[in-house]
Design a protein around this motif. Structure first.
Motif, PDB file in Angstrom:
ATOM      1  N   MET A   1       2.849 -14.650  22.512  1.00 23.93           N
ATOM      2  CA  MET A   1       4.073 -15.309  22.109  1.00 23.93           C
ATOM      3  C   MET A   1       4.116 -16.684  22.775  1.00 23.93           C
ATOM      4  SD  MET A   1       6.824 -15.192  20.380  1.00 23.93           S
ATOM      5  CE  MET A   1       6.916 -13.524  19.867  1.00 23.93           C
ATOM      6  N   ALA A  11      11.073 -13.440  19.371  1.00 20.76           N
ATOM      7  CA  ALA A  11      11.163 -12.282  20.267  1.00 20.76           C
ATOM      8  C   ALA A  11      12.535 -11.623  20.173  1.00 20.76           C
ATOM      9  CB  ALA A  11      10.867 -12.705  21.702  1.00 20.76           C
ATOM     10  N   SER A  21       8.196  -4.228  22.072  1.00 17.58           N
ATOM     11  CA  SER A  21       7.094  -5.180  21.979  1.00 17.58           C
ATOM     12  C   SER A  21       6.528  -5.510  23.354  1.00 17.58           C
ATOM     13  CB  SER A  21       7.585  -6.455  21.299  1.00 17.58           C
ATOM     14  OG  SER A  21       8.653  -7.003  22.039  1.00 17.58           O
ATOM     15  N   TYR A  23       4.051  -8.917  24.911  1.00 18.74           N
ATOM     16  CA  TYR A  23       3.483 -10.203  24.537  1.00 18.74           C
ATOM     17  C   TYR A  23       2.651 -10.771  25.670  1.00 18.74           C
ATOM     18  CZ  TYR A  23       7.348 -10.125  21.183  1.00 18.74           C
ATOM     19  OH  TYR A  23       8.227  -9.776  20.201  1.00 18.74           O
TER      20      TYR A  23
END
Length: 83
Positions: A1, A11, A21, A23
């Motif tokens: 990200m 996000a 999630s 990242y």
């Protein structure tokens, strides 16, 4: 990200959809990226089909070094059947 306002927005929207999630953060240089891939499309009109444009220039996912992402092991650790 990518660590810049658009990355924060993505996000947040992922969290809002209930996706758990993880990242790897990439620093944005303020000018050329790295960027989040973007897809733009119109609806078309009459017999003209939609037109789709992709912007994947300097995409953050392309910044991974070979072998850096070990997705198979991660998925197996969470019970996924991975060949």
């Amino acid at each position: 990200m990518v660590n810049y306002p658009i990355g924060d927005l993505v996000a947040e929207r992922v969290r809002a959809m209930g996706v758990k999630s993880f990242y790897r953060q990439f620093q944005h240089n303020g000018v050329t990226g790295p960027n989040i891939a973007a897809v733009y499309s119109d609806r078309g009109h009459g017999v003209r089909p939609p037109v789709v444009f992709y912007n994947r220039a300097n995409e953050a996912a392309a910044q991974f070094e070979a072998g850096r992402l070990r997705l198979g092991g991660y998925l197996r650790s969470r019970g996924a059947l991975v060949p």
